[in-house]
Enzyme design. Structure first.
Site, PDB file in Angstrom:
ATOM      1  N   SER A  44      53.613  34.408  45.026  1.00 33.94           N
ATOM      2  CA  SER A  44      53.575  33.622  43.981  1.00 33.94           C
ATOM      3  C   SER A  44      53.747  32.091  44.438  1.00 33.94           C
ATOM      4  O   SER A  44      54.724  31.720  45.054  1.00 33.94           O
ATOM      5  CB  SER A  44      54.968  33.802  42.987  1.00 33.94           C
ATOM      6  N   LYS A  45      52.720  31.163  43.732  1.00 32.03           N
ATOM      7  CA  LYS A  45      52.962  29.708  43.964  1.00 32.03           C
ATOM      8  C   LYS A  45      54.105  28.986  43.007  1.00 32.03           C
ATOM      9  O   LYS A  45      53.991  27.700  43.148  1.00 32.03           O
ATOM     10  CB  LYS A  45      51.518  29.059  43.812  1.00 32.03           C
ATOM     11  N   SER A  46      54.420  29.655  41.981  1.00 36.86           N
ATOM     12  CA  SER A  46      55.165  29.154  40.903  1.00 36.86           C
ATOM     13  C   SER A  46      56.360  28.290  41.404  1.00 36.86           C
ATOM     14  O   SER A  46      56.566  27.289  41.099  1.00 36.86           O
ATOM     15  CB  SER A  46      55.434  30.001  39.943  1.00 36.86           C
TER      16      SER A  46
ATOM     17  N   THR B 239      54.459  37.128  35.013  1.00 34.21           N
ATOM     18  CA  THR B 239      53.166  37.214  35.726  1.00 34.21           C
ATOM     19  C   THR B 239      52.914  38.732  35.948  1.00 34.21           C
ATOM     20  O   THR B 239      53.572  39.396  35.457  1.00 34.21           O
ATOM     21  CB  THR B 239      52.895  36.521  37.439  1.00 34.21           C
TER      22      THR B 239
ATOM     23  N   LYS C 115      53.267  40.839  31.632  1.00 30.82           N
ATOM     24  CA  LYS C 115      52.896  39.824  30.650  1.00 30.82           C
ATOM     25  C   LYS C 115      52.911  40.490  29.226  1.00 30.82           C
ATOM     26  O   LYS C 115      53.371  40.026  28.293  1.00 30.82           O
ATOM     27  CB  LYS C 115      51.671  39.299  30.642  1.00 30.82           C
TER      28      LYS C 115
ATOM     29  N   ASP D 192      48.264  30.621  29.652  1.00 30.77           N
ATOM     30  CA  ASP D 192      47.208  30.517  30.504  1.00 30.77           C
ATOM     31  C   ASP D 192      45.876  29.886  29.896  1.00 30.77           C
ATOM     32  O   ASP D 192      45.239  29.209  30.650  1.00 30.77           O
ATOM     33  CB  ASP D 192      46.907  31.947  30.809  1.00 30.77           C
TER      34      ASP D 192
ATOM     35  N   ASN E 146      30.723  41.970  29.235  1.00 33.62           N
ATOM     36  CA  ASN E 146      31.648  42.741  29.923  1.00 33.62           C
ATOM     37  C   ASN E 146      30.737  44.111  30.467  1.00 33.62           C
ATOM     38  O   ASN E 146      29.978  44.522  29.773  1.00 33.62           O
ATOM     39  CB  ASN E 146      32.743  43.338  29.179  1.00 33.62           C
TER      40      ASN E 146
ATOM     41  N   ALA F  77      30.329  47.149  27.538  1.00 32.05           N
ATOM     42  CA  ALA F  77      29.870  46.293  26.416  1.00 32.05           C
ATOM     43  C   ALA F  77      30.644  46.662  25.032  1.00 32.05           C
ATOM     44  O   ALA F  77      31.055  45.760  24.349  1.00 32.05           O
ATOM     45  CB  ALA F  77      28.293  46.451  25.996  1.00 32.05           C
TER      46      ALA F  77
ATOM     47  N   LYS G  48      33.742  47.335  24.894  1.00 30.78           N
ATOM     48  CA  LYS G  48      35.089  46.688  25.080  1.00 30.78           C
ATOM     49  C   LYS G  48      34.756  45.289  24.489  1.00 30.78           C
ATOM     50  O   LYS G  48      35.720  44.655  24.070  1.00 30.78           O
ATOM     51  CB  LYS G  48      35.478  46.864  26.280  1.00 30.78           C
TER      52      LYS G  48
HETATM   53  P1  ATR Z   1      43.097  41.568  33.052  1.00 26.01           P
HETATM   54  O1  ATR Z   1      44.243  41.814  32.112  1.00 26.01           O
HETATM   55  O2  ATR Z   1      43.534  40.956  34.353  1.00 26.01           O
HETATM   56  O3  ATR Z   1      41.994  40.847  32.513  1.00 26.01           O
HETATM   57  P2  ATR Z   1      41.607  44.205  33.047  1.00 26.01           P
HETATM   58  O4  ATR Z   1      42.565  44.368  31.660  1.00 26.01           O
HETATM   59  O5  ATR Z   1      42.225  45.259  34.015  1.00 26.01           O
HETATM   60  O6  ATR Z   1      42.449  42.955  33.673  1.00 26.01           O
HETATM   61  O7  ATR Z   1      40.304  43.852  32.969  1.00 26.01           O
HETATM   62  C1  ATR Z   1      39.550  43.553  34.036  1.00 26.01           C
HETATM   63  C2  ATR Z   1      37.854  43.249  33.449  1.00 26.01           C
HETATM   64  O8  ATR Z   1      37.511  42.959  34.794  1.00 26.01           O
HETATM   65  C3  ATR Z   1      37.459  44.272  32.631  1.00 26.01           C
HETATM   66  O9  ATR Z   1      36.713  43.804  31.872  1.00 26.01           O
HETATM   67  C4  ATR Z   1      36.663  44.934  33.505  1.00 26.01           C
HETATM   68  O10 ATR Z   1      35.410  45.458  33.026  1.00 26.01           O
HETATM   69  P3  ATR Z   1      35.453  47.011  32.332  1.00 26.01           P
HETATM   70  O11 ATR Z   1      36.079  46.734  31.088  1.00 26.01           O
HETATM   71  O12 ATR Z   1      33.883  47.386  32.214  1.00 26.01           O
HETATM   72  O13 ATR Z   1      36.445  47.882  33.071  1.00 26.01           O
HETATM   73  C5  ATR Z   1      36.169  43.913  34.557  1.00 26.01           C
HETATM   74  N1  ATR Z   1      35.773  44.205  35.828  1.00 26.01           N
HETATM   75  C6  ATR Z   1      36.565  44.733  36.818  1.00 26.01           C
HETATM   76  N2  ATR Z   1      35.763  45.055  37.961  1.00 26.01           N
HETATM   77  C7  ATR Z   1      34.427  44.704  37.715  1.00 26.01           C
HETATM   78  C8  ATR Z   1      33.180  44.618  38.638  1.00 26.01           C
HETATM   79  N3  ATR Z   1      33.320  44.861  39.760  1.00 26.01           N
HETATM   80  N4  ATR Z   1      32.177  44.056  37.813  1.00 26.01           N
HETATM   81  C9  ATR Z   1      32.086  43.507  36.699  1.00 26.01           C
HETATM   82  N5  ATR Z   1      33.131  43.718  35.789  1.00 26.01           N
HETATM   83  C10 ATR Z   1      34.629  44.041  36.270  1.00 26.01           C
END
Ligand code: ATR
Length: 277
Positions: free
Chosen positions: A15-17, A64, A68, A104, A153, A156, A158
């Site tokens: 962590s850089k914090s 972090t 969270k 953030d 995304n 889609a 989601k």
């Molecule tokens: P965080 O809370 O850090 O945002 P997360 O909830 O795990 O992490 O979400 C990661 C996001 O990155 C998701 O939207 C994921 O897409 P999916 O919903 O389809 O899983 C996206 N993601 C992860 N790897 C990816 C990749 N290689 N290409 C495109 N999208 C990716």
């Protein structure tokens, strides 16, 4: 005795914090100490670490990954950006009541507007990914005056669900939509990679036409050099690329100001973080 603050995460060694808050404390003459605490991988680790730090006289914490959501759950009172994000990254307490914030998104907005010099009012912003990082950025981007926000995304449905859930909470002047990575129509002034793809050495497959002429391509990760997303943006003709180092420093400055009542100048910390990935 200096006032004690900490960041809680797992893992936390990199962590850089502590470095950032140490620079802020020195520059503003605040008598405070800032440490890194590993909450561990066991269930309940965050709550135990927080309770121990409070019992030892700690005044506030940054939070972090992966804690969270636990941080929000630990709070008696939360700001609307933390509630809408479903997550908190800063806590403070006064007596028994714990207050939560999520800095953030405002850190991202300040980095784009102040450090990178791109006012967001009236801009079209494309957010790639529909996880916590995007969720936390939506309200601050809309409050900064973004005219259009599109969540694209890999899954889609989601992105569509997130847009439906958040739309009623955003200013009416901001149009919010969600869809697949191939779906955003038109070009965007700011394209933000909020997926975890860079961590696996990949880039989300956004169409080249998504980058408007003069667009800023922003990767929320930091310390990874030119990420696959930044390279893809450059290949699509995008001249302005940035990583998330400035977002990290700016969210830290927001927390520092909230705890101490003094806003630190972020330029020194930005230079240090950018030169020491
Ligand atoms: P965080 O809370 O850090 O945002 P997360 O909830 O795990 O992490 O979400 C990661 C996001 O990155 C998701 O939207 C994921 O897409 P999916 O919903 O389809 O899983 C996206 N993601 C992860 N790897 C990816 C990749 N290689 N290409 C495109 N999208 C990716």
């Amino acid at each position: 005795m200096p006032d004690r603050y900490a960041v809680i995460g797992h893992p936390i060694a990199h962590s850089k914090s502590p470095l950032i808050h140490g620079l802020f404390a020195r520059a503003t003459g605040q008598d405070m100490a800032y440490e890194a605490i590993d909450g561990g991988a066991e269930p309940g680790g965050f709550a135990r670490a927080l309770a121990a730090f409070r019992a030892a006289g700690g005044r506030g914490v940054n939070v972090t990954l992966p804690f969270k959501l636990d941080a929000l759950a630990a709070a008696d009172k939360a700001s609307d950006d933390a509630r809408l994000a479903g997550a908190a990254n800063a806590l403070r307490w006064d007596g028994g009541r714990v207050e939560a914030r999520n800095f953030d998104g405002i850190g991202l907005v300040r980095d784009i507007e102040v450090n990178l010099g791109l006012p967001l009012a009236g801009r079209r912003v494309l957010l790639l990914g529909a996880g916590g990082a995007t969720r936390g950025a939506l309200l601050p981007l809309a409050r900064a005056g973004a005219a259009r926000l599109f969540i694209a995304n890999r899954t889609a449905a989601k992105a569509e669900a997130l847009a439906r859930a958040l739309a009623p909470h955003l200013p009416a002047a901001c149009a919010l939509q969600g869809g697949g990575l191939d779906m955003p129509d038109g070009a965007f002034d700011v394209v933000i990679n909020a997926t975890s793809a860079s961590l696996g050495g990949e880039a989300p497959a956004v169409p080249d036409g998504a980058f408007a002429p003069g667009a800023l391509a922003y990767d929320m990760v930091y310390g990874k050099g030119l990420t696959p997303f930044m390279q893809r943006a450059q290949a699509a003709g995008c001249a302005r690329v940035a990583d998330g180092a400035g977002m990290l420093v700016e969210q830290a400055a927001e927390a520092f100001a909230w705890w101490r009542g003094v806003r630190p100048d972020t330029r020194e910390a930005l230079t240090v973080i950018q030169s020491r990935p």
